[in-house]
Write a protein that holds these residues in place. Structure first.
Motif, PDB file in Angstrom:
ATOM      1  N   ASP A  91       0.149  27.041  17.431  1.00 19.18           N
ATOM      2  CA  ASP A  91      -1.010  26.549  18.182  1.00 19.18           C
ATOM      3  C   ASP A  91      -2.145  26.261  17.208  1.00 19.18           C
ATOM      4  OD1 ASP A  91      -3.145  26.086  19.887  1.00 19.18           O
ATOM      5  OD2 ASP A  91      -2.541  27.648  21.297  1.00 19.18           O
ATOM      6  N   ASP A  92      -2.576  24.991  17.141  1.00 22.71           N
ATOM      7  CA  ASP A  92      -3.631  24.630  16.185  1.00 22.71           C
ATOM      8  C   ASP A  92      -5.000  25.171  16.591  1.00 22.71           C
ATOM      9  OD1 ASP A  92      -4.247  22.928  18.291  1.00 22.71           O
ATOM     10  OD2 ASP A  92      -4.129  21.092  17.115  1.00 22.71           O
ATOM     11  N   GLU A  93      -5.152  25.537  17.848  1.00 23.38           N
ATOM     12  CA  GLU A  93      -6.437  26.060  18.316  1.00 23.38           C
ATOM     13  C   GLU A  93      -6.636  27.523  17.921  1.00 23.38           C
ATOM     14  OE1 GLU A  93      -8.682  26.793  22.572  1.00 23.38           O
ATOM     15  OE2 GLU A  93      -7.254  25.147  22.413  1.00 23.38           O
ATOM     16  N   HIS A  94      -5.563  28.339  18.061  1.00 27.47           N
ATOM     17  CA  HIS A  94      -5.679  29.774  17.789  1.00 27.47           C
ATOM     18  C   HIS A  94      -4.913  30.225  16.549  1.00 27.47           C
ATOM     19  CE1 HIS A  94      -6.305  29.374  22.184  1.00 27.47           C
ATOM     20  NE2 HIS A  94      -7.336  30.156  21.908  1.00 27.47           N
ATOM     21  N   GLY A  95      -3.986  29.404  16.063  1.00 23.43           N
ATOM     22  CA  GLY A  95      -3.193  29.769  14.898  1.00 23.43           C
ATOM     23  C   GLY A  95      -2.032  30.701  15.220  1.00 23.43           C
ATOM     24  N   ASP A  96      -1.723  30.891  16.499  1.00 21.17           N
ATOM     25  CA  ASP A  96      -0.643  31.775  16.914  1.00 21.17           C
ATOM     26  C   ASP A  96       0.646  30.991  17.130  1.00 21.17           C
ATOM     27  OD1 ASP A  96      -2.356  33.992  17.060  1.00 21.17           O
ATOM     28  OD2 ASP A  96      -2.899  33.546  19.135  1.00 21.17           O
ATOM     29  N   VAL A  97       1.771  31.670  16.944  1.00 22.23           N
ATOM     30  CA  VAL A  97       3.049  31.099  17.328  1.00 22.23           C
ATOM     31  C   VAL A  97       3.114  31.177  18.848  1.00 22.23           C
ATOM     32  CG1 VAL A  97       5.546  31.348  17.212  1.00 22.23           C
ATOM     33  CG2 VAL A  97       4.164  31.795  15.184  1.00 22.23           C
ATOM     34  N   SER A  98       3.369  30.057  19.506  1.00 18.39           N
ATOM     35  CA  SER A  98       3.380  29.992  20.966  1.00 18.39           C
ATOM     36  C   SER A  98       4.633  29.263  21.439  1.00 18.39           C
ATOM     37  CB  SER A  98       2.135  29.259  21.474  1.00 18.39           C
ATOM     38  OG  SER A  98       0.966  29.922  21.061  1.00 18.39           O
ATOM     39  N   VAL A  99       4.878  29.374  22.740  1.00 20.44           N
ATOM     40  CA  VAL A  99       6.033  28.716  23.348  1.00 20.44           C
ATOM     41  C   VAL A  99       5.569  28.003  24.611  1.00 20.44           C
ATOM     42  CG1 VAL A  99       8.299  29.060  24.418  1.00 20.44           C
ATOM     43  CG2 VAL A  99       7.610  30.505  22.500  1.00 20.44           C
ATOM     44  N   VAL A 100       5.929  26.720  24.739  1.00 20.78           N
ATOM     45  CA  VAL A 100       5.738  26.013  26.004  1.00 20.78           C
ATOM     46  C   VAL A 100       7.110  25.921  26.653  1.00 20.78           C
ATOM     47  CG1 VAL A 100       3.687  24.676  25.404  1.00 20.78           C
ATOM     48  CG2 VAL A 100       5.922  23.744  24.907  1.00 20.78           C
ATOM     49  N   TYR A 101       7.137  25.956  27.991  1.00 20.99           N
ATOM     50  CA  TYR A 101       8.415  25.893  28.688  1.00 20.99           C
ATOM     51  C   TYR A 101       8.261  25.144  29.995  1.00 20.99           C
ATOM     52  CZ  TYR A 101       6.508  29.785  31.405  1.00 20.99           C
ATOM     53  OH  TYR A 101       5.718  30.576  32.202  1.00 20.99           O
ATOM     54  N   ARG A 102       9.381  24.622  30.476  1.00 16.68           N
ATOM     55  CA  ARG A 102       9.418  23.892  31.737  1.00 16.68           C
ATOM     56  C   ARG A 102       9.736  24.888  32.844  1.00 16.68           C
ATOM     57  NH1 ARG A 102      13.002  20.141  30.432  1.00 16.68           N
ATOM     58  NH2 ARG A 102      11.387  18.774  29.641  1.00 16.68           N
ATOM     59  N   ARG A 103       8.884  24.927  33.865  1.00 22.11           N
ATOM     60  CA  ARG A 103       9.059  25.848  34.991  1.00 22.11           C
ATOM     61  C   ARG A 103       9.977  25.244  36.052  1.00 22.11           C
ATOM     62  NH1 ARG A 103       5.633  29.930  36.116  1.00 22.11           N
ATOM     63  NH2 ARG A 103       5.603  29.316  38.298  1.00 22.11           N
ATOM     64  N   ASN A 104      10.537  26.107  36.885  1.00 20.18           N
ATOM     65  CA  ASN A 104      11.417  25.639  37.955  1.00 20.18           C
ATOM     66  C   ASN A 104      10.682  24.775  38.969  1.00 20.18           C
ATOM     67  OD1 ASN A 104      13.595  26.986  36.882  1.00 20.18           O
ATOM     68  ND2 ASN A 104      13.287  28.818  38.109  1.00 20.18           N
ATOM     69  N   ASP A 105       9.371  24.996  39.125  1.00 17.27           N
ATOM     70  CA  ASP A 105       8.604  24.209  40.101  1.00 17.27           C
ATOM     71  C   ASP A 105       8.173  22.854  39.546  1.00 17.27           C
ATOM     72  OD1 ASP A 105       6.541  24.846  38.360  1.00 17.27           O
ATOM     73  OD2 ASP A 105       5.410  26.037  39.799  1.00 17.27           O
ATOM     74  N   GLY A 106       8.603  22.516  38.314  1.00 10.26           N
ATOM     75  CA  GLY A 106       8.296  21.216  37.738  1.00 10.26           C
ATOM     76  C   GLY A 106       7.108  21.227  36.801  1.00 10.26           C
ATOM     77  N   GLY A 107       6.331  22.302  36.798  1.00  2.84           N
ATOM     78  CA  GLY A 107       5.174  22.408  35.910  1.00  2.84           C
ATOM     79  C   GLY A 107       5.587  22.921  34.538  1.00  2.84           C
ATOM     80  N   TYR A 108       4.585  23.257  33.750  1.00  4.79           N
ATOM     81  CA  TYR A 108       4.822  23.772  32.406  1.00  4.79           C
ATOM     82  C   TYR A 108       4.133  25.116  32.262  1.00  4.79           C
ATOM     83  CZ  TYR A 108       6.341  19.042  31.395  1.00  4.79           C
ATOM     84  OH  TYR A 108       7.002  17.849  31.419  1.00  4.79           O
ATOM     85  N   GLY A 109       4.670  25.950  31.388  1.00  2.32           N
ATOM     86  CA  GLY A 109       4.080  27.252  31.112  1.00  2.32           C
ATOM     87  C   GLY A 109       3.821  27.389  29.632  1.00  2.32           C
ATOM     88  N   LEU A 110       2.924  28.290  29.278  1.00  4.77           N
ATOM     89  CA  LEU A 110       2.581  28.561  27.894  1.00  4.77           C
ATOM     90  C   LEU A 110       2.653  30.055  27.667  1.00  4.77           C
ATOM     91  CD1 LEU A 110       1.409  27.634  25.099  1.00  4.77           C
ATOM     92  CD2 LEU A 110      -0.855  28.001  26.102  1.00  4.77           C
ATOM     93  N   ILE A 111       3.373  30.472  26.655  1.00  4.21           N
ATOM     94  CA  ILE A 111       3.467  31.881  26.268  1.00  4.21           C
ATOM     95  C   ILE A 111       2.763  32.043  24.931  1.00  4.21           C
ATOM     96  CG2 ILE A 111       4.976  33.805  25.693  1.00  4.21           C
ATOM     97  CD1 ILE A 111       7.131  32.468  27.433  1.00  4.21           C
ATOM     98  N   THR A 112       1.770  32.916  24.896  1.00  2.00           N
ATOM     99  CA  THR A 112       1.051  33.212  23.656  1.00  2.00           C
ATOM    100  C   THR A 112       1.163  34.706  23.378  1.00  2.00           C
ATOM    101  OG1 THR A 112      -1.013  33.453  24.857  1.00  2.00           O
ATOM    102  CG2 THR A 112      -0.588  31.313  23.878  1.00  2.00           C
ATOM    103  N   PRO A 113       1.190  35.100  22.112  1.00  2.56           N
ATOM    104  CA  PRO A 113       1.352  36.525  21.788  1.00  2.56           C
ATOM    105  C   PRO A 113       0.075  37.308  22.012  1.00  2.56           C
ATOM    106  CG  PRO A 113       1.115  35.257  19.785  1.00  2.56           C
ATOM    107  CD  PRO A 113       1.159  34.272  20.913  1.00  2.56           C
ATOM    108  N   GLU A 114       0.262  38.583  22.364  1.00  2.00           N
ATOM    109  CA  GLU A 114      -0.848  39.518  22.473  1.00  2.00           C
ATOM    110  C   GLU A 114      -0.427  40.784  21.719  1.00  2.00           C
ATOM    111  OE1 GLU A 114      -3.528  40.584  26.092  1.00  2.00           O
ATOM    112  OE2 GLU A 114      -1.715  41.830  26.195  1.00  2.00           O
ATOM    113  N   ILE A 115      -1.131  41.104  20.686  1.00  2.00           N
ATOM    114  CA  ILE A 115      -0.791  42.261  19.868  1.00  2.00           C
ATOM    115  C   ILE A 115      -1.306  43.524  20.540  1.00  2.00           C
ATOM    116  CG2 ILE A 115      -0.958  43.296  17.573  1.00  2.00           C
ATOM    117  CD1 ILE A 115       0.394  40.526  17.610  1.00  2.00           C
ATOM    118  N   GLU A 116      -0.413  44.478  20.748  1.00  6.42           N
ATOM    119  CA  GLU A 116      -0.808  45.739  21.401  1.00  6.42           C
ATOM    120  C   GLU A 116      -1.033  46.820  20.389  1.00  6.42           C
ATOM    121  OE1 GLU A 116       1.892  46.850  24.455  1.00  6.42           O
ATOM    122  OE2 GLU A 116       1.591  45.022  25.546  1.00  6.42           O
TER     123      GLU A 116
END
Length: 175
Positions: free
Chosen positions: A150-175
């Motif tokens: 992700d050029d905005e945050h510098g994190d490794v992210s994942v975009v995915y296609r949802r079953n409802d036809g939309g898109y999702g974004l997964i970004t990491p959160e360090i615990e």
């Protein structure tokens, strides 16, 4: 059990909340009282959808079902979660205290998954790009998901296609 019930396009009635507490008590028996459950109810045109996410010490189980009414969808969701937990019983037991599944051993014969078979490894080069560019690239490759930097945050992210036809974004959160 800490339970949060959220309604989208609706506000669940008290009777549904009581039914959810009763049904999720089955899940609580597996994990104990320190488990968190998030129940999301969505009203759609022809059906109602219930999504349950159970989080216990980093282990996440999720189920989503549709039915004509909320209670029926909730029942299906709980059954799906119990099936997932039983299927992965040996892995779950390693994370949880031993013996928590003994009460459920006789209830159903569910085939356990012994180990995963990794059939392919792939290396991807990550270049900084926006979410929109990543979605475009995913669609060009005709994949269900796409890993990018992700050029905005510098994190490794994942975009995915949802079953409802939309898109999702997964970004990491360090615990």
């Amino acid at each position: 059990m800490k339970m949060t019930i959220t309604g989208r396009k609706c506000s669940p009635r008290d009777s549904f909340k009581e039914h959810a507490e009763k049904k999720l008590a089955k899940i609580e028996r597996f994990f104990g009282s320190d488990v968190e459950a998030k129940v999301t109810v969505t009203v759609e045109k022809s059906s109602q959808s219930v999504e349950i996410t159970v989080n216990n010490g980093g282990m996440i189980f999720r189920a989503q079902e549709r039915a004509e009414n909320m209670n029926e969808a909730l029942d299906k969701c709980v059954d799906t979660l119990i099936r997932q937990i039983r299927k992965n019983k040996t892995r779950v037991e390693k994370k949880l205290r031993s013996g928590s599944f003994e009460a459920f051993a006789d209830e159903a014969d569910v085939q356990e998954e012994v180990e995963f078979e990794l059939v392919r490894k792939k290396t991807v080069s990550l270049k900084p790009q926006s979410v929109e560019e990543a979605i475009l690239q995913m669609n060009l490759l005709d994949h269900q998901f796409y890993v990018f930097l992700d050029d905005e945050h510098g994190d490794v992210s994942v975009v995915y296609r949802r079953n409802d036809g939309g898109y999702g974004l997964i970004t990491p959160e360090i615990e």
